[in-house]
Design a protein around this motif. Sequence first.
Motif, mmCIF file in Angstrom:
data_model
loop_
_atom_site.group_PDB
_atom_site.id
_atom_site.type_symbol
_atom_site.label_atom_id
_atom_site.label_comp_id
_atom_site.label_asym_id
_atom_site.label_seq_id
_atom_site.Cartn_x
_atom_site.Cartn_y
_atom_site.Cartn_z
ATOM 1 N N GLY A 90 0.795 -1.233 0.000
ATOM 2 C CA GLY A 90 0.000 0.000 0.000
ATOM 3 C C GLY A 90 0.821 1.275 0.000
ATOM 4 N N ILE A 91 2.148 1.166 0.151
ATOM 5 C CA ILE A 91 2.993 2.368 0.082
ATOM 6 C C ILE A 91 3.048 2.830 -1.378
ATOM 7 N N PRO A 92 2.616 4.042 -1.673
ATOM 8 C CA PRO A 92 2.500 4.470 -3.073
ATOM 9 C C PRO A 92 3.800 4.949 -3.720
ATOM 10 N N ASP A 93 4.701 5.551 -2.931
ATOM 11 C CA ASP A 93 5.880 6.173 -3.537
ATOM 12 C C ASP A 93 7.173 5.443 -3.162
ATOM 13 N N ALA A 94 8.159 5.600 -4.023
ATOM 14 C CA ALA A 94 9.426 4.895 -3.862
ATOM 15 C C ALA A 94 10.211 5.372 -2.644
ATOM 16 N N ARG A 95 10.137 6.651 -2.335
ATOM 17 C CA ARG A 95 10.911 7.195 -1.218
ATOM 18 C C ARG A 95 10.447 6.601 0.118
ATOM 19 N N THR A 96 9.150 6.603 0.347
ATOM 20 C CA THR A 96 8.613 6.024 1.584
ATOM 21 C C THR A 96 8.936 4.535 1.656
ATOM 22 N N TYR A 97 8.901 3.872 0.511
ATOM 23 C CA TYR A 97 9.226 2.440 0.438
ATOM 24 C C TYR A 97 10.671 2.198 0.902
ATOM 25 N N LEU A 98 11.609 2.992 0.381
ATOM 26 C CA LEU A 98 13.014 2.823 0.763
ATOM 27 C C LEU A 98 13.245 3.127 2.240
ATOM 28 N N THR A 118 22.346 4.370 1.226
ATOM 29 C CA THR A 118 22.682 5.732 0.800
ATOM 30 C C THR A 118 22.742 5.814 -0.724
ATOM 31 N N MET A 119 23.354 4.811 -1.337
ATOM 32 C CA MET A 119 23.449 4.783 -2.802
ATOM 33 C C MET A 119 22.064 4.680 -3.442
ATOM 34 N N MET A 120 21.192 3.872 -2.835
ATOM 35 C CA MET A 120 19.844 3.706 -3.378
ATOM 36 C C MET A 120 19.054 5.010 -3.282
ATOM 37 N N MET A 121 19.210 5.723 -2.172
ATOM 38 C CA MET A 121 18.511 6.993 -2.012
ATOM 39 C C MET A 121 19.052 8.031 -2.991
ATOM 40 N N GLU A 122 20.359 8.009 -3.209
ATOM 41 C CA GLU A 122 20.956 8.925 -4.189
ATOM 42 C C GLU A 122 20.441 8.607 -5.596
ATOM 43 N N ALA A 123 20.264 7.329 -5.885
ATOM 44 C CA ALA A 123 19.737 6.921 -7.188
ATOM 45 C C ALA A 123 18.301 7.411 -7.348
ATOM 46 N N LEU A 124 17.531 7.315 -6.274
ATOM 47 C CA LEU A 124 16.148 7.797 -6.326
ATOM 48 C C LEU A 124 16.109 9.303 -6.573
ATOM 49 N N ALA A 144 11.376 1.690 -13.867
ATOM 50 C CA ALA A 144 12.381 0.946 -14.619
ATOM 51 C C ALA A 144 13.715 1.697 -14.617
ATOM 52 N N LEU A 145 13.625 3.034 -14.642
ATOM 53 C CA LEU A 145 14.853 3.844 -14.562
ATOM 54 C C LEU A 145 15.547 3.636 -13.219
ATOM 55 N N LEU A 146 14.749 3.607 -12.142
ATOM 56 C CA LEU A 146 15.309 3.410 -10.802
ATOM 57 C C LEU A 146 15.926 2.018 -10.669
ATOM 58 N N LEU A 147 15.229 1.020 -11.171
ATOM 59 C CA LEU A 147 15.746 -0.346 -11.081
ATOM 60 C C LEU A 147 17.044 -0.488 -11.872
ATOM 61 N N ALA A 148 17.150 0.244 -12.978
ATOM 62 C CA ALA A 148 18.392 0.225 -13.756
ATOM 63 C C ALA A 148 19.537 0.827 -12.935
ATOM 64 N N GLU A 149 19.221 1.875 -12.162
ATOM 65 C CA GLU A 149 20.229 2.482 -11.288
ATOM 66 C C GLU A 149 20.623 1.505 -10.180
ATOM 67 N N PHE A 150 19.645 0.764 -9.667
ATOM 68 C CA PHE A 150 19.929 -0.231 -8.633
ATOM 69 C C PHE A 150 20.834 -1.337 -9.174
ATOM 70 N N ASP A 151 20.609 -1.706 -10.427
ATOM 71 C CA ASP A 151 21.462 -2.731 -11.040
ATOM 72 C C ASP A 151 22.916 -2.251 -11.099
ATOM 73 N N LYS A 152 23.091 -0.969 -11.376
ATOM 74 C CA LYS A 152 24.441 -0.395 -11.410
ATOM 75 C C LYS A 152 25.076 -0.457 -10.023
ATOM 76 N N ILE A 153 24.270 -0.169 -8.997
ATOM 77 C CA ILE A 153 24.757 -0.213 -7.610
ATOM 78 C C ILE A 153 25.187 -1.633 -7.261
#
Length: 217
Positions: A90-98, A118-124, A144-153
């Motif tokens: 039920g969490i709608p946004d990525a920031r609250t999720y992280l 920290t890296m994930m938040m910077e990616a967001l 999908a853009l965020l997940l691509a950044e996570f893959d880089k991390i």
Amino acid sequence: MPVRSYAKEAAPSGLPPLKGDEMLKSIFYEVKNKFDIAFGVLRKEKITIDPDDPAAVSEYAKVIKTIREKVDLFSESQRIKYTIERQTQGIPDARTYLLMLQEIRIKSGLTDDLGAETMMMEALEKVEKEIKKPLLRSDKKNMALLLAEFDKINKKLGIRKEDLPKYEEELELKIAKEDLQGLKKDALEAMETHLKREEFKDEKMVNVKSLDIRNFI
């Protein structure tokens, strides 16, 4: 002995709904049955209380895994996954999720030694700056853009999906060592208390490693 048990559901979905005393009775017998199975395993397996011996830690982890599988309980990683799914529903946004992931990690006693959060938040922040709005989890294109950044991390940190079983095993060994440390501490404290009594003052404290838990069950 420390016991980690996490119910997958309050009641099996295949059974008809129970009420009042029937539900309490069902829960009681289910818990009792699981304890009987667990103690049945512990009565057979030799546990060496030596948290500094990798072999003893590994053997203890195997015993706990056997118990967990026989009574159908979550492993630590399964429990964390279940907790994440339940608390982020039920969490709608990525920031609250992280942020919720961070809270769950802290409450689970896990550390972020690699600085991944920290890296994930910077990616967001990078993605949100690019799309000029808060990122919603329902926004598949920008997620999908965020997940691509996570893959880089993950690549930068050397984390691969195929290594997840290894990480799970390392976590189980870490927990097993902590359990044995707790058992050793409790045993030493019990013996020290015992030796303070006048009638046992001439006795010597035994080596904890020589204790056989099966004799005390």
